[in-house]
Each structure stands twice: as C-alpha cells, then as structure tokens.
Scaffold this motif. Structure first.
Motif, PDB file in Angstrom:
ATOM      1  N   THR A 413      -8.242 -14.235   9.291  1.00  0.00           N
ATOM      2  CA  THR A 413      -8.051 -12.789   9.430  1.00  0.00           C
ATOM      3  C   THR A 413      -6.737 -12.345   8.792  1.00  0.00           C
ATOM      4  OG1 THR A 413      -9.285 -12.838  11.501  1.00  0.00           O
ATOM      5  CG2 THR A 413      -7.956 -10.888  11.081  1.00  0.00           C
ATOM      6  N   VAL A 414      -5.671 -13.136   8.996  1.00  0.00           N
ATOM      7  CA  VAL A 414      -4.375 -12.807   8.393  1.00  0.00           C
ATOM      8  C   VAL A 414      -4.484 -12.801   6.871  1.00  0.00           C
ATOM      9  CG1 VAL A 414      -2.014 -13.629   8.054  1.00  0.00           C
ATOM     10  CG2 VAL A 414      -3.000 -13.612  10.346  1.00  0.00           C
ATOM     11  N   GLN A 415      -5.144 -13.823   6.320  1.00  0.00           N
ATOM     12  CA  GLN A 415      -5.286 -13.894   4.867  1.00  0.00           C
ATOM     13  C   GLN A 415      -6.139 -12.750   4.332  1.00  0.00           C
ATOM     14  OE1 GLN A 415      -3.496 -15.891   3.050  1.00  0.00           O
ATOM     15  NE2 GLN A 415      -2.644 -16.752   4.929  1.00  0.00           N
ATOM     16  N   LEU A 416      -7.170 -12.360   5.078  1.00  0.00           N
ATOM     17  CA  LEU A 416      -7.982 -11.224   4.659  1.00  0.00           C
ATOM     18  C   LEU A 416      -7.153  -9.946   4.681  1.00  0.00           C
ATOM     19  CD1 LEU A 416     -10.720 -10.118   3.804  1.00  0.00           C
ATOM     20  CD2 LEU A 416     -11.316  -9.869   6.220  1.00  0.00           C
ATOM     21  N   GLY A 417      -6.248  -9.827   5.682  1.00  0.00           N
ATOM     22  CA  GLY A 417      -5.361  -8.668   5.732  1.00  0.00           C
ATOM     23  C   GLY A 417      -4.440  -8.603   4.531  1.00  0.00           C
ATOM     24  N   VAL A 418      -3.880  -9.769   4.139  1.00  0.00           N
ATOM     25  CA  VAL A 418      -3.023  -9.819   2.945  1.00  0.00           C
ATOM     26  C   VAL A 418      -3.829  -9.401   1.716  1.00  0.00           C
ATOM     27  CG1 VAL A 418      -1.715 -11.354   1.423  1.00  0.00           C
ATOM     28  CG2 VAL A 418      -1.532 -11.598   3.903  1.00  0.00           C
ATOM     29  N   PHE A 419      -5.036  -9.932   1.628  1.00  0.00           N
ATOM     30  CA  PHE A 419      -5.904  -9.620   0.490  1.00  0.00           C
ATOM     31  C   PHE A 419      -6.239  -8.126   0.446  1.00  0.00           C
ATOM     32  CE2 PHE A 419     -10.065  -9.477  -1.646  1.00  0.00           C
ATOM     33  CZ  PHE A 419      -9.769 -10.206  -2.790  1.00  0.00           C
ATOM     34  N   MET A 420      -6.540  -7.545   1.611  1.00  0.00           N
ATOM     35  CA  MET A 420      -6.883  -6.125   1.678  1.00  0.00           C
ATOM     36  C   MET A 420      -5.685  -5.246   1.323  1.00  0.00           C
ATOM     37  SD  MET A 420     -10.081  -5.495   2.637  1.00  0.00           S
ATOM     38  CE  MET A 420     -10.069  -3.972   3.568  1.00  0.00           C
ATOM     39  N   ARG A 421      -4.508  -5.611   1.858  1.00  0.00           N
ATOM     40  CA  ARG A 421      -3.314  -4.794   1.562  1.00  0.00           C
ATOM     41  C   ARG A 421      -3.018  -4.769   0.068  1.00  0.00           C
ATOM     42  NH1 ARG A 421      -1.480  -6.947   6.448  1.00  0.00           N
ATOM     43  NH2 ARG A 421      -0.420  -8.666   5.407  1.00  0.00           N
ATOM     44  N   PHE A 422      -3.192  -5.906  -0.585  1.00  0.00           N
ATOM     45  CA  PHE A 422      -2.935  -5.944  -2.021  1.00  0.00           C
ATOM     46  C   PHE A 422      -3.928  -5.064  -2.761  1.00  0.00           C
ATOM     47  CE2 PHE A 422      -0.914  -7.914  -5.626  1.00  0.00           C
ATOM     48  CZ  PHE A 422      -1.832  -7.701  -6.633  1.00  0.00           C
ATOM     49  N   ASN A 423      -5.187  -5.090  -2.353  1.00  0.00           N
ATOM     50  CA  ASN A 423      -6.190  -4.264  -3.025  1.00  0.00           C
ATOM     51  C   ASN A 423      -5.886  -2.782  -2.885  1.00  0.00           C
ATOM     52  OD1 ASN A 423      -8.833  -5.672  -4.207  1.00  0.00           O
ATOM     53  ND2 ASN A 423      -7.965  -6.969  -2.615  1.00  0.00           N
TER      54      ASN A 423
END
Length: 583
Positions: A413-423
């Motif tokens: 979930t944390v990694q998905l959050g990082v990925f989403m924030r970058f997008n």
C-alpha cells in the motif's frame, strides 16, 4: 493407578467441553491476535485462573490408596491430596498470553489450591504460578507461531506436573506420605495434563482455521459480487443501472430484498416489499441520513429504523453500504432481511468487503475520469497513465494480503501511494530529475516483484553524475512494463530485465534490455511511431513515451527498438543534460 487415570480422563472431558466454549468467545480471539495490554492481561489472567480452578474441581481426591471423585471440594484433611488438571488452564494461559498472564492465572489458581489445605497445600499452591511463569517464557521461543503446535504443547505439558511433583517431594512432610502420593498420582497427572493441553491447543487451531476459512470465503464472494455489479455502477447511478445492480445483489447475497439509492431518492428495489417501495421515492429515514453523512456501514434492526411506514411490511432489518467515489458518498446499497437475527457476522463482513471493493473501484474510475480534465490538452493525451489492469490487480492483491500477510499488504500500500503521488505530478511538471524518475520506477517494481518475484528479476546500473538530468515524468515505468508484459512474463523463472543509465559527454543514455521473446520483426519499424492496440494496452504507453521525449527533449531523444542476437529485446534513448526544456 489405572483407575485414577480413567477417572481423570473422564473429568478431562468436562474440562475440554468448557475449553471448546472458551475458544468461541471474542475475548479469546483478541488473545490469539496478541492484542495485549494491562487491561486485557488482567482479564486473561482471571479467565485462565478460573479455568485452572475448574480443573481443580475436575480432579479426584486421593487418600492413601482410595479415591474420592467428588465434584465439589471444600476442604482436604491432612493426609489427602487432589489429582487435578489445574495446570491445564495455567499453562495454556502462559503459552498464549506470555509470562504475565501465566503468572497471574497461576497465582489465582494456586491460592485456591492452597486454601483447600492438605499436607501438600504449600508445594502444590507454589508450583502452579511457577509453572505458569515458565510456560510464558518458554512460549517466547515459539513466538513466530500464532498458536503453538499440539505436539510442542504436549511436550511442555508433560513437564508441568513433573515440576509440581518435584516440589511436592522437596517441600511436603512427612516425606514417606509425599513419596507415596507421588507414586499414586504422578503418572496419571502427567498423562492427563499433557494430553489435555495438546487437545486444547488443537481446539484453538481448529477455531482459528474456521474463522480464517470463513473470512476467505466471504472475501471471494465479495470479489465475485463486486465484479458483476461494478460494470453497471461505473456507468453512473441511474434507475436502469441501479435495477441491474440490485438484481445481481439480491441473487448473490440471498437477502430478502435489495435497494439502491442516490443521495436523495430510491432508484431501484428488488425482492420483498417491491409492491410498496417504489423507485423515485425520497429517502428520509434517520438511518439513511446517518449512513450518507458518516460514510460508514450501518444497520437497522427494526421496521421503523429501516424507513418503512407500512405496518405489514416483512422487512424488519437492513444493512446499509455507502457507495463512495473518492471521499464523497454518492448513494447507498441497502440489504434487507426479514428478521434482525438474520444479520450475523458473516453478513456484516460481506457488506464491509463489498463496500470497500465497490468504493475502491469507483474511486479508481473517478480517477481515470479526472485525467480527462488536465489543463494542458496536448500533454494530457501523451502523459503515461496508470494502467487499469495494473491498479486493479494491485488493489486485489492488497485486499488478499490484508488477511494473509498484513505487513506485506502495508508495504504494498505504501509503494502504491508513492506510485500514485508521482503520477499526480505528471500534471504539474513537464520534466523531473532522473533521481525522481528512478524513485517512481522503484515504487512500481516494489509492487510488481510481490506478484512476480519468482519469474524474473530487475537490475539497475546507474552511473554517477546522471541523477540531476531532466527527463519527462513517467518515461521509464512504461518501458520496463513493456519488458514484463511482452518480454519475460511467459518465462517461468530466470527472466531478467536490466536498466543501464550512463553518461556520455553532455548526454545521458538509457538502455533497457531483457532476455525474453523479443519484438515481432514486422513491428520494429513502427514501434513508438503509431499507437499499438493490445490486450494489455502497453503499445499506446510506448507511443506516448516516445512522443513526449521528442516533444520535450528533441528529435534525438526518440526511442530505438532492437532484438538481441542471443534473444530478448533492447530499448535505448538519449537525453541531453540540460535544465532547459526543448521547444
């Protein structure tokens, strides 16, 4: 001795019946989940202490060579002793709750044994808290196990009565009587206590497996229902889509009736009560309003609370599931039942899982729609986007891992959050540093390697002096994704993707290669120049990457595609080391 063993085994059945009931209590589940603090430790100490007292009363009074199998024991004469199962509750308390629970339960049960009297009151009473404390410390060696295995528990249970008999021989007087009693009760107590502890831990494991199996079934059921109704809800909340969703829900959930509303009106009602719950009616009950404004699952257990004014209505209970898009509640799904007793833990778990899945998918759908509102129309069409299959699979993986491996689910979930924030930064800046782009790629790879860890590995080689070069955001991830989807995905193991970023004079060269199946020869001349439709949709992503590189970094930055002689494919491109955006 044989008769005493049989008597203790008979009494053990009564004790294990009580143990079976105990394993079904919610408080006991907290102990299995290690939700311990001062308050719960005291509660568990009392619980297992009382269980130990029950084990005392399930014992047999021994006097010389005679046995008195009374169910209620008040006081023992000086030459009497109890062959008991007191240690079962105390040892289990220590194994599950740790030293403090074991000691607390032992003190309670030990004081009770001590006040019963007899020549062995002191050693028997003292041995019980000592055994509980030692069991708690021994359990720390098996802390990685949620519940200790029955074989290990049985082995530990054999030593508990041995410790008790040892203290009895050391402390009790007269010594001749102590030796006689140990010879009579020692072996029967070792057998019955160890077997009881092993059976108790088996019961705990069975109860835990039942709960987890039930949760898995409900999760799978939630997935099935969500997959069937989401296509309707994604088209928006209209009477037509609401009717279709309600029909599916009523069939799958076995509820007496299902209704779907928006924030103001009833859109569809299927099942019992359809003759007087008409689409178009305003929703007005306090329960509806509470669910709409709180955004949480709610339930009503009376006909009045579920909002029906007709006296002969057969719908007397309901669970309300909010339909969310982002942070906004846009409607409700109402699962109706004829009686409040029909709403149990299974129905509530199903409603909660269904609500989360529907909300996550609708939020994803809303996110995709919001991409169409980016300020820069040209970049809006070309910027790399989260692939729906990737995000859908990631969310499904997170939901599954929450029950199987919560720590891994949290990491994902944390990694998905990082990925989403970058997008989200894609709309704010036309260029980012290579360091930021690599962070984005690593967040994507952290998610991917959880799903495909055994199929392939990704290796990055980053030369010094390239981190501050500027690159269009979202460039590397679609290219690596292409290697996964069309290169190494069909390789069962041994797949490899290598990203090499190196500096050559005033340029940075990016090289992505894999050992997969390579590109079809007929596509090499057109890759990156025109959108390529595919099941995974990555051909459009590569086209977008190529167009943005050309637009922002110049014609020399375009993608170059090739197949390697030894097998696999290679993609290369070059960008200038500059802080200025090319025209």
């Amino acid at each position: 001795m044989d008769n005493l063993t049989l008597l203790l085994i008979e009494r053990m059945g009564i004790l294990l019946t009580l143990a079976f009931i105990l394993t079904r209590t919610p408080l006991f589940r907290q102990l299995l989940d290690r939700e311990l603090h001062v308050g719960t430790s005291i509660a568990f100490s009392v619980m297992f202490g009382l269980f130990g007292i029950a084990g005392t009363y399930a014992g047999v009074v021994v006097q010389g060579e005679s046995y008195l199998p009374a169910f209620w024991i008040f006081r023992l004469s000086y030459d009497e002793i109890i062959a008991n199962s007191t240690l079962v509750g105390v040892v289990i308390g220590g194994l599950l709750g740790g030293p403090l629970v074991g000691l607390g339960a032992g003190v309670i049960a030990g004081l009770h044994v001590f006040q019963l009297g007899g020549f062995a009151a002191a050693p028997m009473g003292l041995s019980i808290p000592i055994t509980g404390l030692l069991a708690g410390y021994v359990a720390r060696f098996f802390s990685q196990e949620r519940v200790i295995s029955p074989s290990k528990a049985m082995f530990i249970g054999m030593f508990a009565p041995i410790i008790q008999m040892s203290l009895l021989l050391i402390m009790a007087a007269p010594p001749e009587l102590a030796r006689t009693m140990v010879n009579v009760i020692g072996i029967p107590m070792v057998l019955t206590n160890s077997v009881s502890i092993a059976i108790f831990t088996t019961m705990i494991r069975v109860a835990l497996q039942e709960a987890e199996r039930s949760a898995a079934i409900e999760a799978e059921r939630s997935f099935t229902i969500a997959e069937r109704i989401l296509p309707h809800l994604k088209r928006g909340l209209t009477p037509q889509t609401a009717q279709s969703a309600a029909l599916v829900l009523q069939k799958e959930t076995k509820a007496a009736a299902v209704a779907v509303t928006d924030r103001e009106r009833l859109l569809a009602h299927v099942g019992v009560g359809a003759d007087h719950h008409h689409p178009g009616e305003a929703i007005h009950s306090e329960l509806d309003m509470r669910a709409l404004y709180s955004g949480g699952i709610d339930k009503g257990l009376t006909r009045e609370s579920v909002g029906c004014k007709r006296k002969n209505c057969n719908l007397h209970a309901a669970i309300l599931v909010p339909i969310k898009e982002g942070d906004s509640v846009v409607g409700l799904i109402k699962l109706y039942y004829r009686r409040p007793q029909q709403i149990g833990k299974v129905q509530e778990a199903l409603a909660k899982g269904l609500g989360n899945l529907i909300s996550n998918q609708l939020t994803l759908s809303l996110t995709e729609q919001m991409k169409g509102l980016m300020k820069d129309a040209e970049l809006r069409m070309l910027q790399a986007q989260i692939h729906p299959h990737f995000l859908f699979n990631t969310l499904n993986s997170i939901v599954t891992l929450i029950r199987i491996d919560p720590q891994l689910a949290r990491h994902m979930t944390v990694q998905l959050g990082v990925f989403m924030r970058f997008n989200l930064k894609l709309t704010a800046s036309p260029l980012v540093t290579v360091r930021q782009e690599l962070d984005h790629l690593h967040a994507y790879l952290e998610i991917i390697k959880i799903r495909f860890s055994e199929q392939f590995a990704v290796r990055t080689i980053i030369d010094a002096g390239v981190e501050e070069a500027l690159i269009p955001p979202g460039t590397l991830q679609p290219l690596v994704e292409n290697c996964i989807q069309h290169g190494v995905r069909d390789i069962t193991n041994g797949g490899e993707i290598i990203l090499h970023v190196k500096r050559e004079d005033v340029h940075v060269v990016f090289q992505i290669e894999d050992n997969g199946q390579g590109f079809p020869d007929n596509l090499l001349p057109v890759l990156g120049k025109v959108p390529m439709e595919s099941k995974e949709g990555n051909g459009i992503g590569i086209h977008n990457v190529n167009q943005r590189l050309i637009s922002l970094c110049g014609q020399d930055a375009q993608l170059h595609f090739a197949n390697k002689q030894e097998g696999g494919s290679m993609i290369t491109f070059t960008i200038p080391i500059t802080k200025e955006v090319s025209a």
